[in-house]
Design a protein around this motif. Structure first.
Motif, PDB file in Angstrom:
ATOM      1  N   THR A 116       0.858  -1.180   0.000  1.00 35.13           N
ATOM      2  CA  THR A 116       0.000   0.000   0.000  1.00 35.13           C
ATOM      3  C   THR A 116       0.893   1.229   0.000  1.00 35.13           C
ATOM      4  O   THR A 116       1.841   1.318   0.776  1.00 35.13           O
ATOM      5  N   ALA A 117       0.578   2.168  -0.878  1.00 29.30           N
ATOM      6  CA  ALA A 117       1.400   3.374  -1.016  1.00 29.30           C
ATOM      7  C   ALA A 117       0.605   4.636  -0.697  1.00 29.30           C
ATOM      8  O   ALA A 117       0.907   5.705  -1.202  1.00 29.30           O
ATOM      9  N   THR A 118      -0.404   4.494   0.165  1.00 32.61           N
ATOM     10  CA  THR A 118      -1.205   5.653   0.545  1.00 32.61           C
ATOM     11  C   THR A 118      -1.122   5.881   2.050  1.00 32.61           C
ATOM     12  O   THR A 118      -0.751   4.991   2.811  1.00 32.61           O
ATOM     13  N   ARG A 119      -1.503   7.062   2.449  1.00 36.37           N
ATOM     14  CA  ARG A 119      -1.449   7.474   3.854  1.00 36.37           C
ATOM     15  C   ARG A 119      -2.337   6.606   4.744  1.00 36.37           C
ATOM     16  O   ARG A 119      -2.061   6.434   5.932  1.00 36.37           O
ATOM     17  N   GLU A 120      -3.387   6.025   4.176  1.00 35.72           N
ATOM     18  CA  GLU A 120      -4.351   5.255   4.969  1.00 35.72           C
ATOM     19  C   GLU A 120      -3.699   4.133   5.764  1.00 35.72           C
ATOM     20  O   GLU A 120      -4.074   3.881   6.908  1.00 35.72           O
ATOM     21  N   VAL A 121      -2.725   3.452   5.188  1.00 37.52           N
ATOM     22  CA  VAL A 121      -2.088   2.344   5.899  1.00 37.52           C
ATOM     23  C   VAL A 121      -1.228   2.869   7.052  1.00 37.52           C
ATOM     24  O   VAL A 121      -1.144   2.236   8.098  1.00 37.52           O
ATOM     25  N   LEU A 122      -0.613   4.025   6.883  1.00 38.52           N
ATOM     26  CA  LEU A 122       0.181   4.617   7.968  1.00 38.52           C
ATOM     27  C   LEU A 122      -0.709   4.970   9.154  1.00 38.52           C
ATOM     28  O   LEU A 122      -0.352   4.717  10.302  1.00 38.52           O
ATOM     29  N   VAL A 123      -1.864   5.538   8.873  1.00 40.74           N
ATOM     30  CA  VAL A 123      -2.812   5.884   9.929  1.00 40.74           C
ATOM     31  C   VAL A 123      -3.314   4.614  10.617  1.00 40.74           C
ATOM     32  O   VAL A 123      -3.421   4.563  11.850  1.00 40.74           O
ATOM     33  N   ALA A 124      -3.599   3.577   9.836  1.00 39.04           N
ATOM     34  CA  ALA A 124      -4.063   2.312  10.413  1.00 39.04           C
ATOM     35  C   ALA A 124      -3.004   1.709  11.340  1.00 39.04           C
ATOM     36  O   ALA A 124      -3.316   1.260  12.442  1.00 39.04           O
ATOM     37  N   ILE A 125      -1.752   1.714  10.918  1.00 32.72           N
ATOM     38  CA  ILE A 125      -0.676   1.159  11.745  1.00 32.72           C
ATOM     39  C   ILE A 125      -0.501   1.972  13.024  1.00 32.72           C
ATOM     40  O   ILE A 125      -0.300   1.418  14.101  1.00 32.72           O
ATOM     41  N   ALA A 126      -0.613   3.286  12.913  1.00 31.65           N
ATOM     42  CA  ALA A 126      -0.392   4.165  14.067  1.00 31.65           C
ATOM     43  C   ALA A 126      -1.534   4.133  15.071  1.00 31.65           C
ATOM     44  O   ALA A 126      -1.370   4.576  16.204  1.00 31.65           O
TER      45      ALA A 126
END
Length: 187
Positions: A105-115
């Motif tokens: 995944t190369a979108t911000r959504e996965v970063l927010v999900a992980i955080a």
């Protein structure tokens, strides 16, 4: 290898690879078809840059304490762009199924999900940049003994023993790195 393509496989750089950026590289092939191939290195940490540091730079607040996992250098193309390789238990709207239980995944959504533990993947890492090949280029490099291939596993993809991943991948396919030569022959 599905349909003649290497998506979901690991590429192991052979000694003597002509591009020093790929010396002892271990690359997860994330996409491969008759037009192109794309992958990210799984064994190239960026010195001093952790995942929590990068989230802070992107102004993404974390509701949990994140381990200080290192960010990886995924490859020489678009090095300012982030790519999260993760287990396929998380699939966002823009996630790409890599195969072998992995996704990209190369979108911000996965970063927010992980955080925020918002249906975060079981395992993940963030890489900056990627490696890319044009039509037929990866296949030609494999024929020319530039790369060996192996099946991924959690330790090779997500493990933190970056210095040993290359030799561990070779051992997985029964190759002793001390017996490899930079010269290829044809019988």
């Amino acid at each position: 290898m599905q349909g003649g393509f290497f998506s979901g496989q690991l590429l192991i750089a052979m000694p003597g690879i002509s591009d020093p950026r790929f010396e002892r590289a271990l690359i997860l092939v994330c996409a491969h078809d008759d037009q192109h191939a794309m992958g990210v290195a799984v064994n190239r940490p960026v010195d001093g840059l952790t995942f929590p540091d990068l989230l802070a730079r992107l102004d993404i607040k974390s509701s949990i304490v994140l381990p200080p996992d290192l960010v990886l250098m995924g490859g020489p193309v678009e090095r300012e762009r982030g790519f999260v390789v993760h287990t396929a238990d998380y699939m966002g709207e823009h996630s790409l199924d890599v195969g072998e239980g992995l996704a990209l995944t190369a979108t911000r959504e996965v970063l927010v999900a992980i955080a925020n533990r918002n249906h975060q993947p079981r395992r993940s890492f963030l890489a900056l940049g990627y490696a890319g090949w044009g039509a037929g280029q990866l296949e030609d490099e494999i024929k020319d003994n530039v790369w060996l291939t192996c099946q991924p596993d959690d330790d090779l993809v997500f493990g933190a023993d970056y210095d040993r991943k290359w030799s561990l991948a070779l051992a997985k396919i029964g190759v002793d790195p001390d017996r490899l030569s930079a010269f290829a022959g044809r019988a």
